[in-house]
Enzyme design. Structure first.
Site, PDB file in Angstrom:
ATOM      1  N   HIS B 128       0.867  -1.179   0.000  1.00 13.95           N
ATOM      2  CA  HIS B 128       0.000   0.000   0.000  1.00 13.95           C
ATOM      3  C   HIS B 128       0.908   1.234   0.000  1.00 13.95           C
ATOM      4  O   HIS B 128       2.032   1.176   0.506  1.00 13.95           O
ATOM      5  CB  HIS B 128      -0.827  -0.051   1.301  1.00 13.95           C
ATOM      6  CG  HIS B 128      -1.898   0.978   1.420  1.00 13.95           C
ATOM      7  ND1 HIS B 128      -1.644   2.283   1.773  1.00 13.95           N
ATOM      8  CD2 HIS B 128      -3.242   0.885   1.273  1.00 13.95           C
ATOM      9  CE1 HIS B 128      -2.790   2.946   1.829  1.00 13.95           C
ATOM     10  NE2 HIS B 128      -3.776   2.126   1.524  1.00 13.95           N
ATOM     11  N   ASP B 205       2.992  -4.557   8.145  1.00 19.28           N
ATOM     12  CA  ASP B 205       1.765  -3.772   8.012  1.00 19.28           C
ATOM     13  C   ASP B 205       0.603  -4.758   8.169  1.00 19.28           C
ATOM     14  O   ASP B 205       0.301  -5.530   7.258  1.00 19.28           O
ATOM     15  CB  ASP B 205       1.767  -3.098   6.635  1.00 19.28           C
ATOM     16  CG  ASP B 205       0.394  -2.564   6.220  1.00 19.28           C
ATOM     17  OD1 ASP B 205      -0.573  -2.719   7.006  1.00 19.28           O
ATOM     18  OD2 ASP B 205       0.289  -2.000   5.122  1.00 19.28           O
ATOM     19  N   GLN B 208      -4.668  -5.244   7.140  1.00 18.80           N
ATOM     20  CA  GLN B 208      -5.664  -6.135   6.536  1.00 18.80           C
ATOM     21  C   GLN B 208      -5.630  -7.529   7.155  1.00 18.80           C
ATOM     22  O   GLN B 208      -6.344  -8.421   6.720  1.00 18.80           O
ATOM     23  CB  GLN B 208      -5.437  -6.237   5.019  1.00 18.80           C
ATOM     24  CG  GLN B 208      -5.511  -4.920   4.283  1.00 18.80           C
ATOM     25  CD  GLN B 208      -6.921  -4.336   4.270  1.00 18.80           C
ATOM     26  OE1 GLN B 208      -7.900  -5.014   4.560  1.00 18.80           O
ATOM     27  NE2 GLN B 208      -7.029  -3.056   3.962  1.00 18.80           N
ATOM     28  N   LYS B 231     -10.447  -0.735  10.654  1.00 19.76           N
ATOM     29  CA  LYS B 231     -10.610  -1.895   9.771  1.00 19.76           C
ATOM     30  C   LYS B 231     -10.965  -3.146  10.576  1.00 19.76           C
ATOM     31  O   LYS B 231     -11.216  -4.206  10.012  1.00 19.76           O
ATOM     32  CB  LYS B 231      -9.335  -2.113   8.960  1.00 19.76           C
ATOM     33  CG  LYS B 231      -9.069  -0.980   7.967  1.00 19.76           C
ATOM     34  CD  LYS B 231      -8.014  -1.366   6.974  1.00 19.76           C
ATOM     35  CE  LYS B 231      -7.361  -0.179   6.299  1.00 19.76           C
ATOM     36  NZ  LYS B 231      -8.211   0.477   5.307  1.00 19.76           N
ATOM     37  N   CYS B 369      -4.770   2.544  -3.563  1.00 19.67           N
ATOM     38  CA  CYS B 369      -3.522   3.073  -2.978  1.00 19.67           C
ATOM     39  C   CYS B 369      -2.371   2.117  -3.212  1.00 19.67           C
ATOM     40  O   CYS B 369      -1.505   1.942  -2.358  1.00 19.67           O
ATOM     41  CB  CYS B 369      -3.676   3.378  -1.498  1.00 19.67           C
ATOM     42  SG  CYS B 369      -4.845   4.684  -1.170  1.00 19.67           S
TER      43      CYS B 369
END
Lengths: 151, 411
Positions: B128, B205, B208, B231, B369
């Protein structure tokens, strides 16, 4: 609820499938690149301007149906227009797609471009409809240093 | 074998989400944009309301009852986060605005200390923008080089190439646990092991990953792990950076201000201990309340059950859209979570999104993104349906009907 057929009119779908003047103009003396960072649409507009009149115009790029059809129909409408007329046409087109003017009121001089009146019900799609026009204006003003962004 | 339906009582869970019962353009809302942000269950909304209606005050310095309550709740939230990702200590949990700020904090503090001219930072093609740009800024400042690990056409990291890119000048590895645009689950545990065998620290990261699977930072052994509250069914504006205490203690502050100091004179300031050293200014306290409630909510359902249910739903969705003419799925990794990205031949994703919207179906269209990733696949954009545990097979069927309508309009 807005009707989808208002947005995706036959004329628009036709121009999306068979964009007119979809080519790089070899004789172009002005050009600009436009970019919509929101959706990644890109368009290059090429102009041959002689004595203040747009003699020929072409475009290339990739985008959604609205942005492709808008670019295609723009090339047809500005060919033969003076620079001032072309810019004025953008103003009226902008008012049409943003809903500042009623379709009827903006119609004089807009001709076939009134098929984009449905865009006013889809505010997020205004940038799709105006990307090529912003790029045209940049090309006319000789602003080709960096891509025009709609954001 | 249990069917997906038996794993969770989805109709009951859906009732916890007030927003899901609404109609859009007269059609029942089908919310399939969970990778952008997830919806909030009533307990999350109520926890935030509780802060504003009962406990509203500033934390860490008040002597009155409200401040004591709010401070305790905010610090309890930190402990809940610690347990949620199985961090060794609560002081290794730093509250940030979201994943983006977590990465910027590590790049701006740890990165500035450890990266010099000629050094390298390794990311991947599927990152991202928030896991690209902070490192680019750092590289520009230091004269360092950003290296990018390639992926195959299915959207999986090429691990042989990856290992080759871990060189003597690599100072940091940053990688997504789960790709937001493709849904690929990366072998982060293996990546950490490879990097650590060369003494290279790893940031994951996890934005998600946390909504879809159980995350254990000790098992992963990563140096940093960052994710966003919104999220994972919590509020926007609050997120988490986990960092190993050994790193955090040595890192310089990221921002200066109140709360992050022990003492201040005009000559010298002594910084507070971790995590407060990295939490300058009044934080998003209501966000902490909401995040804690989201964790309680997820714990009650169970991340394993959520993962199992979503796996079945994603398989169902993949099969369901595969019969649509001209549809190509972008991202076909063996291990995926939550994301179905696709293109339709000759129809721009933006047009797909507008037509589905008219059917009450919310998806994301665009580059997600991840422009370099779109370039890798030679496409400007995709349409992306992203799942949460409250989505159903019936909603997937609606999506398929919607896509057939898209083709009809453009037919």
């Amino acid at each position: 609820m807005p009707d989808l057929r208002e947005l995706y009119q036959e004329v628009i779908l036709d121009h999306q499938k068979r964009p007119r003047n979809f080519r790089r103009l070899e004789e172009a003396n002005r050009a600009a690149e436009g970019y919509n960072p929101l959706c990644g649409d890109r368009v290059n507009v090429y102009l041959d301007v002689q004595d203040g009149v747009v003699r020929n115009v072409g475009f290339q790029g990739s985008g959604c149906a609205i942005s492709t059809a808008s670019a295609s129909m723009m090339t047809e409408s500005v060919k033969g227009k003076t620079e001032a007329e072309a810019k004025a046409l953008f103003e009226r087109f902008h008012d049409l797609v943003t809903g500042k003017s009623a379709p009827g009121a903006a119609a004089p001089g807009l001709g076939k471009l009134t098929v984009f009146s449905g865009v006013r019900d889809y505010p997020v799609r205004v940038k799709c409809a105006t990307l090529a026009w912003h790029t045209l204006r940049a090309a006319l003003e000789g602003n080709d240093k960096e891509p025009v962004a709609t954001e | 074998m249990k069917t997906a339906r038996e794993v969770l009582d989805v109709p009951a869970l859906r009732k916890d989400f007030p927003i899901l019962s609404q109609k859009v353009y007269g059609k029942r809302l089908v919310y399939l944009d969970n990778a952008a942000t997830s919806q909030k269950p009533r307990p999350v909304i109520e926890a935030m309301e509780r802060f504003y209606t009962q406990d509203c005050s500033n934390i860490h310095r008040g002597v009155h009852a409200l401040s004591e309550r709010a401070t305790r709740a905010y610090e309890d939230a930190r402990i809940k986060v610690q347990q949620f990702v199985n961090a060794p200590e609560a002081r290794e949990i730093i509250f940030v605005r979201g994943t983006t700020e977590g990465i910027n904090l590590v790049a701006g503090s740890f990165g500035r200390e450890h990266v010099g001219a000629g050094d390298e930072i390794l990311i991947s093609e599927m990152e991202h923008h928030s896991n690209i740009v902070p490192w680019q800024i750092l590289c520009e400042e230091k004269g360092a080089r950003l290296r990018v690990a390639p992926i195959n056409d299915r959207g999986e990291l090429l691990m042989e190439e990856y290992e080759k890119l871990l060189g003597p000048r690599t100072r940091i590895v940053a990688v997504a646990h789960v790709s937001n645009a493709l849904g690929t689950v990366n072998p982060v545990r293996e990546i950490v092991a490879l990097a650590h065998s060369r003494n290279i620290p790893v940031l994951i990261d996890g934005a998600q990953a946390v909504p879809h699977r159980k995350v254990d930072v000790q098992d992963l052994d990563c140096d940093f792990f960052t994710f966003s509250g919104h999220k994972m069914f919590g509020p926007t504006g609050v997120g988490v950076l986990y960092g190993k205490a050994q790193h955090l203690e040595k890192m310089p502050p990221y921002q200066g201000g109140g709360d992050m100091i022990s003492s201040v004179t005009f000559e010298k300031t002594t910084y507070n201990k971790i995590p407060y050293k990295f939490e300058a200014g009044t934080p998003y306290i209501a966000g902490g309340y909401g995040l804690a409630a989201a964790i309680d909510y997820l714990d009650a359902i169970g991340m394993e059950a959520i993962g199992e249910y979503e796996h079945g739903l994603l398989e169902y969705a993949t099969r369901a859209v595969s019969g649509i003419p001209g549809l190509e799925i972008i991202g076909t990794a063996k291990e995926k979570a939550g994301v179905l990205s696709f293109t339709l031949d000759g129809i721009h994703p933006h047009d797909i999104g507008t037509i589905l919207d008219q059917e009450g179906i919310a998806i994301r269209t665009g580059h997600h993104c991840a422009q370099p990733l779109m370039d890798r696949f030679g496409i400007p954009a995709t349409a992306r349906a992203s799942l949460a545990f409250y989505n159903t097979k019936e909603e997937i069927d609606q999506l398929v009907l919607g896509l057939r309508k898209v083709i009809e309009v453009f037919g």
